[in-house]
Structures are given as structure tokens and as C-alpha cells.
Design an enzyme around this catalytic site. Sequence first.
Site, PDB file in Angstrom:
ATOM      1  N   GLY A 126     -53.754 -27.524  18.751  1.00 35.81           N
ATOM      2  CA  GLY A 126     -54.832 -26.723  18.173  1.00 35.81           C
ATOM      3  C   GLY A 126     -54.728 -26.458  16.680  1.00 35.81           C
ATOM      4  N   GLY A 156     -55.901 -30.750  22.344  1.00 39.62           N
ATOM      5  CA  GLY A 156     -54.712 -31.250  21.660  1.00 39.62           C
ATOM      6  C   GLY A 156     -54.022 -30.134  20.910  1.00 39.62           C
ATOM      7  N   VAL A 213     -54.066 -17.698  18.567  1.00 43.04           N
ATOM      8  CA  VAL A 213     -55.336 -18.237  19.045  1.00 43.04           C
ATOM      9  C   VAL A 213     -55.421 -19.671  18.549  1.00 43.04           C
ATOM     10  CG1 VAL A 213     -57.848 -18.072  18.863  1.00 43.04           C
ATOM     11  CG2 VAL A 213     -56.474 -15.983  19.063  1.00 43.04           C
ATOM     12  N   THR A 238     -56.234 -28.276  28.839  1.00 45.15           N
ATOM     13  CA  THR A 238     -57.443 -27.590  28.379  1.00 45.15           C
ATOM     14  C   THR A 238     -58.641 -28.333  28.973  1.00 45.15           C
ATOM     15  OG1 THR A 238     -56.491 -26.834  26.320  1.00 45.15           O
ATOM     16  CG2 THR A 238     -58.850 -27.270  26.269  1.00 45.15           C
TER      17      THR A 238
HETATM   18  N1  ASP Z   1     -56.139 -27.157  21.940  1.00 48.65           N
HETATM   19  C1  ASP Z   1     -55.507 -26.192  22.816  1.00 48.65           C
HETATM   20  C2  ASP Z   1     -54.828 -25.144  21.946  1.00 48.65           C
HETATM   21  O1  ASP Z   1     -54.239 -25.484  20.959  1.00 48.65           O
HETATM   22  C3  ASP Z   1     -54.494 -26.792  23.713  1.00 48.65           C
HETATM   23  C4  ASP Z   1     -54.877 -28.071  24.408  1.00 48.65           C
HETATM   24  O2  ASP Z   1     -55.939 -28.616  24.172  1.00 48.65           O
HETATM   25  O3  ASP Z   1     -54.087 -28.575  25.206  1.00 48.65           O
HETATM   26  O4  ASP Z   1     -54.860 -23.993  22.308  1.00 48.65           O
END
Ligand code: ASP
Length: 334
Positions: free
Chosen positions: A254, A252, A229, A200
Site C-alpha cells: 500500500g 499490493g 492506513v 485484499t
Molecule cells: N494494499 C493493501 C494495504 O496496503 C494490502 C494488499 O493489497 O494486500 O493495506
Amino acid sequence: MIISRLTAALAAFALSLAPAFAAEARAPLTIVIHGGAGALEPGRYTPAEEAEYKQKLKEALNTGYAVLESGGSSLDAVEAAIVLMEDSPLFNAGKGAVFTREGKNELDASIMDGKTLKAGAIAGVTHVKNPVKLARAVMDHSEHVMFAREGAEEFAREQHIEMVKPKYFFTEARWRGYKDALAAEKKKGASLPVDFKYGTVGALALDAEGNLAAATSTGGMTLKRFGRVGDTPIIGAGTFADNKSCAVSSTGWGEFFMRLTIARDVCAQVEYAGKSVKDAAHDVIHNRLQSAGGDGGVIVLAPNGDYVMDFNSAGMFRGVKQEGGEAKVAIYGE
Ligand code: ASP
């Protein structure tokens, strides 16, 4: 006559000093970015791959910083930095997004203006080349904060945002990750493999007017289902900015970031408990997120230019460029 000439000369001298003093009083132009947190251990990437990631992070920092340096707003700076990372296949945002269980790419993004507290977010789009641009359009050109799926895409077309065929987002590496995740899941039962998310992207900026902005963009998590989501487009979880406290972008797992409203919590601790951004981020990541069983990280920027990049995962793609300094980037834990 002589006296008035002297006064005029003194006044001119004082005026010539004014810009220097004004520049000194202003907080340093700053851009901070992340490119995702996760199980990033040294040795995971070849030196060539590491160099490629670092090069892209530096490019994103320099692109965002150039906007600030030319007098542009923090909003324009974060958008420019994110667009660059969305266009790169290296990160899980825009091109190179991870695959859902059905083998599709569904993208989420958000942006927030620390001066006005205006925000824009989109969730689950499949044809928008740069999700952060659509989030910005939601903020600037609608009376709402978040649009999802078909509605978001209808708005994108109305706003003449660039649309692409879903296959634009495809990369060989993510497809392999998707296949591996499916295979690992089959073998292990219900639990997700450790590498189910990565990359991300997020950006924070502080401009010459002292305004903060934050933006985040993602493909979410590999094998996500049923229109899942994550935190990225949720204001207060994945993104937050308020000139009174700080700007935050999260990355991270989510689900934890949503339940703990991580981004807002960092800024609330700054605003109400008077903590430094460093202490607030430390508490949120190493106490609250850690004890809840979540993992990931945040980047945080204060109105005075203080910043922190903190995480409880093994690593986080990250970088900062501050007035007078070079672009600094890192991948693994210190
Ligand atoms: N936070 C993002 C999600 O959960 C994924 C990520 O940050 O790697 O969609």
C-alpha cells in the site's frame, strides 16, 4: 389507405428492431474482481485449496453479475461482490482479515461512482462486519468522503450498519500468519517476511447504463502499527472510477500505491495520454511501481468493456465475467 397501413407496418417493424440495435450499441455488462496479489507461486496451495479459492471467486463474479443482469447499477454490483468476499474467511477483508502488531483486525474500504465521481471510504474500523457497506453509506448519506476509526463506527451505528464483536474476524490461518510473521521478524531483524500481506479484495463493474464503479476492501498488512492506513481507502490510490476514463482497484504494498497514486495514474494515462487500459496499467505496474520497488497489481475496466488484470507479483487472485461469457478465474502468473 394502403400506403398509410404500409407505413405503419414499416414503422412497427423498425421499432421492433430498435431494442436489438440498442443492445448492440451498448458496451457489454462486465464485472472484474481481485482477491489480492502477492508471492503466489504454483504449489503454494493444495489442489483442494486452489479449488476453494476459485469457487469463491466465481461465486463473487456471479453474484455481482446477477445484479448487472437484472438491470442493477455498477455500484450495487461491486458492493455485492465485495460483501461475498468479505464474508469469506479466505480473503484479507472482513472475516479473515490479517492482524496488526497488537493482534487486532483493523479494516479499510472504499467505493467510487464513475458517473458522479462521488466516493466513500472508511479506515481502521474494528466492529463493522462489511466495511464496503459502510464506505457506501459514507458516500450516499454523508457530505464527506472518508471517516476513520471511532468516528466511522459512530456513523455506522447511526446508519444501522451491522456491527460484530472483534472476534468475528478471527481465523486460525491468519493468527498463524501473524505468529509466523512475528517470529520471522525476530529472526531477521527489521525486515518484514514476504507473506506479510495477502487477499485484499476489489471489484469493478460496468452496467447497462454504461456506468463504471470500483470498490476495494482490506484488513491491510500483517503487523501494521500505530493506526496505519494503507492505499485501499485512499481514493486515487486503492480505488478510482470515472466514466470518462476507467475504473481501477489496487492490491499490493500500500505505501507504494499511495505515493504513486496508482489507481488515478492509470486513469489519467487513459484520459490525458489516450492510452488503452492495457497500456496504461502496464506502464503503471511494470515501470512506475516496479522501479519504485513496490509490488502488487491492479484490475482496470474501461467504459467500452475493455479490461485488464495486471501485476508484478508472482500471482493475483482474479476473475472476470463479461456478457455472453462464463466466469473466468486465475491465481498464478500466466
Ligand atoms: N494494499 C493493501 C494495504 O496496503 C494490502 C494488499 O493489497 O494486500 O493495506
